[in-house]
Design an enzyme around this catalytic site. Structure first.
Site, mmCIF file in Angstrom:
data_model
loop_
_atom_site.group_PDB
_atom_site.id
_atom_site.type_symbol
_atom_site.label_atom_id
_atom_site.label_comp_id
_atom_site.label_asym_id
_atom_site.label_seq_id
_atom_site.Cartn_x
_atom_site.Cartn_y
_atom_site.Cartn_z
ATOM 1 C CG PHE A 1 -0.345 0.404 2.513
ATOM 2 C CD1 PHE A 1 -0.429 1.709 2.960
ATOM 3 C CD2 PHE A 1 0.316 -0.521 3.314
ATOM 4 C CE1 PHE A 1 0.116 2.095 4.174
ATOM 5 C CE2 PHE A 1 0.858 -0.151 4.528
ATOM 6 C CZ PHE A 1 0.772 1.162 4.961
ATOM 7 C CE LYS A 2 3.783 1.128 4.768
ATOM 8 N NZ LYS A 2 5.037 0.824 5.390
ATOM 9 C CG ASP A 3 4.078 0.674 -4.501
ATOM 10 O OD1 ASP A 3 5.222 1.165 -4.409
ATOM 11 O OD2 ASP A 3 3.874 -0.538 -4.700
#
Length: 466
Positions: free
Chosen positions: A111-113
């Site tokens: 999800f950091k993307d």
């Protein structure tokens, strides 16, 4: 839009400066002076928009006139067209009114993307405009590092140094960081845990003299406001996909640093109907202990099958405390200083106010594995251990079965094969095509002792213009 510190003693800044600053000079975190608010009618009018168009509507008030609207739109379009699914954040149904939102379709499978692929573009835009060079220093418990490196590797005005706890991230997570080639990319494995790495980053931002005044540090950790800003969007995305804003939704969020769930809290304050936010943690359960019993106390950090949540000091929790204390920075500073000496609680009425929206649960490794196995046997759908914790917590804490419950799917299961094997399943999660040769790529990493001066000396010696 101006930004103020959670500790009250730092100057208010505009978006560009907040993007580059990280921690405020008083040790606090920057938050918007005021939040935009959208009416139900306005949110309803966003149905049918592409993810990047929705992201523009949600985020543009935070950027304001710091970046021209057309340039910001182009940045968002470039960011999200690189995701491997047309929906960007597709929703998968597990059961009646129970969903997983897949936030792992970006280039590094986490999800950091959503934030860090955008952050790299924002940094490049602002630094080119200012003709400035910065050193990024960040700490990762697994996923932030690879997403930050991927997002910033093409940035001409950035050197990036990522600290991770030596031998305490999964092999896939490590290789995603250490196999990216580039003279401006530096991986540091610290002989300690994530909290040690995070502490070094915070102390370095507080005193940057080791850089000799030749450059400045910039943050990619979730203390950077741009990270939070980008994560707000997918709460709106899920709502619009499941009948919102004309119905309320509940969300379960696997979280260690509190950034991802704080974004959901902000989405509600901005007008999105959210009835419940579930804080899903592993055995490192400081957030659960506070939310369930109003006791904030650090315990010994434990190593689990969900390493991205092996965190005891949740940086972004300070942003929530700021709101709970009426945005009084002096009260927040005093509370956090006392928390370094031992357990603390907040006034009962403040805690009960938080409990109106938040529930919490702590899920151990056995229950994590049980959930991975149960969901696969019933749905032939494979969860990574962090998402499994979110699903289990959602089922344990759910207030109203009639309200759709969305668990944030934070990472691809292929990043955590040990946890899948531990669950007793014979299935082996495969890496996507663009990462199929990951285990054949050359690694580059420096292992350093758990010593701030050694880490700072390494950075001072290795940044591009040192």
């Amino acid at each position: 839009m101006r930004y103020i510190s959670t500790r009250g003693d730092a100057p208010a800044l505009g978006f560009e400066d907040v993007l580059l600053t990280g921690l405020a000079t008083d040790g606090g975190l920057y938050v918007p002076e005021s939040l935009p608010h959208f009416s139900i009618e306005e949110i309803r009018s966003w149905r049918g928009l592409s993810y990047s168009e929705l992201a523009f509507n949600v985020m543009h008030p935070f950027v304001d006139d710091a970046i021209p609207a057309d340039d910001f739109r182009a940045m968002l379009e470039q960011t999200y067209k690189e995701f491997a699914h047309q929906a960007v954040a597709p929703l998968v149904q597990l059961d009646t009114n129970e969903w997983v939102m897949e936030l792992f379709r970006g280039p590094t499978l986490a999800f950091k993307d959503f934030a860090l692929q955008l952050l790299g573009r924002l940094l490049d835009y602002v630094l080119e405009k200012r003709k400035q060079h910065v050193v990024i220093m960040g700490a990762t418990s697994g996923d932030t590092g690879s997403a930050a490196i991927e997002g910033c590797r093409r940035c001409e005005h950035v050197d990036i140094f990522i600290l991770h706890p030596h031998e305490r991230v999964s092999e896939v997570q490590r290789r995603q960081m250490t196999t990216v080639q580039g003279d401006n990319i530096h991986n540091i494995a610290v002989r300690g845990n994530f909290d040690d790495c995070q502490r070094m980053v915070k102390e370095s931002f507080g005193d940057q003299s080791f850089l000799g005044g030749k450059t400045q540090l910039a943050a990619v950790n979730s203390i950077n406001w741009a990270r939070i800003m980008a994560q707000i969007v997918y709460y709106f995305h899920a709502s619009l996909a499941l009948g919102g804003p004309d119905r309320s939704l509940a969300f379960s969020v696997p979280t260690g640093n509190f950034g991802d769930i704080f974004a959901g809290y902000l989405a509600k304050k901005m007008g999105l109907p959210i009835s419940q936010l579930v804080i899903a943690t592993n055995r490192n359960d400081i957030l659960h202990r506070f939310m369930s019993g109003n006791r904030y106390e650090q315990h010994q950090l434990e190593h689990t099958l969900s390493p991205s949540m092996d965190i005891m000091v949740s940086s972004n929790f300070e942003r929530l405390l700021f709101d709970l204390h009426g945005r009084d920075g002096a009260l927040v500073k005093d509370l956090l200083e006392r928390a370094q000496q031992g357990p603390v609680s907040i006034e009962d009425y403040r805690w009960r106010h938080a409990r109106k929206l938040f529930d919490s649960d702590a899920v151990d490794d056995k229950l994590t594995c049980d959930t991975i196995r149960e969901v696969f046997e019933r749905n032939e759908y494979l969860l990574d251990p962090h998402t499994a914790i979110g699903v289990r917590a959602a089922r344990n804490c759910r207030r109203d079965p009639a309200v759709p419950m969305v668990t944030l799917g934070t990472a691809h299961p292929a990043k955590f094969p040990d946890a899948i094997a531990e669950s007793g399943l014979s299935v082996k999660p495969e890496l996507p095509v663009h990462m199929a040769d990951l285990f054949d790529r050359e690694e580059r990493c420096s292992v350093l002792e758990n010593d701030l001066s050694a880490v700072q000396a390494f950075i001072a010696d290795h940044w591009k213009h040192a």
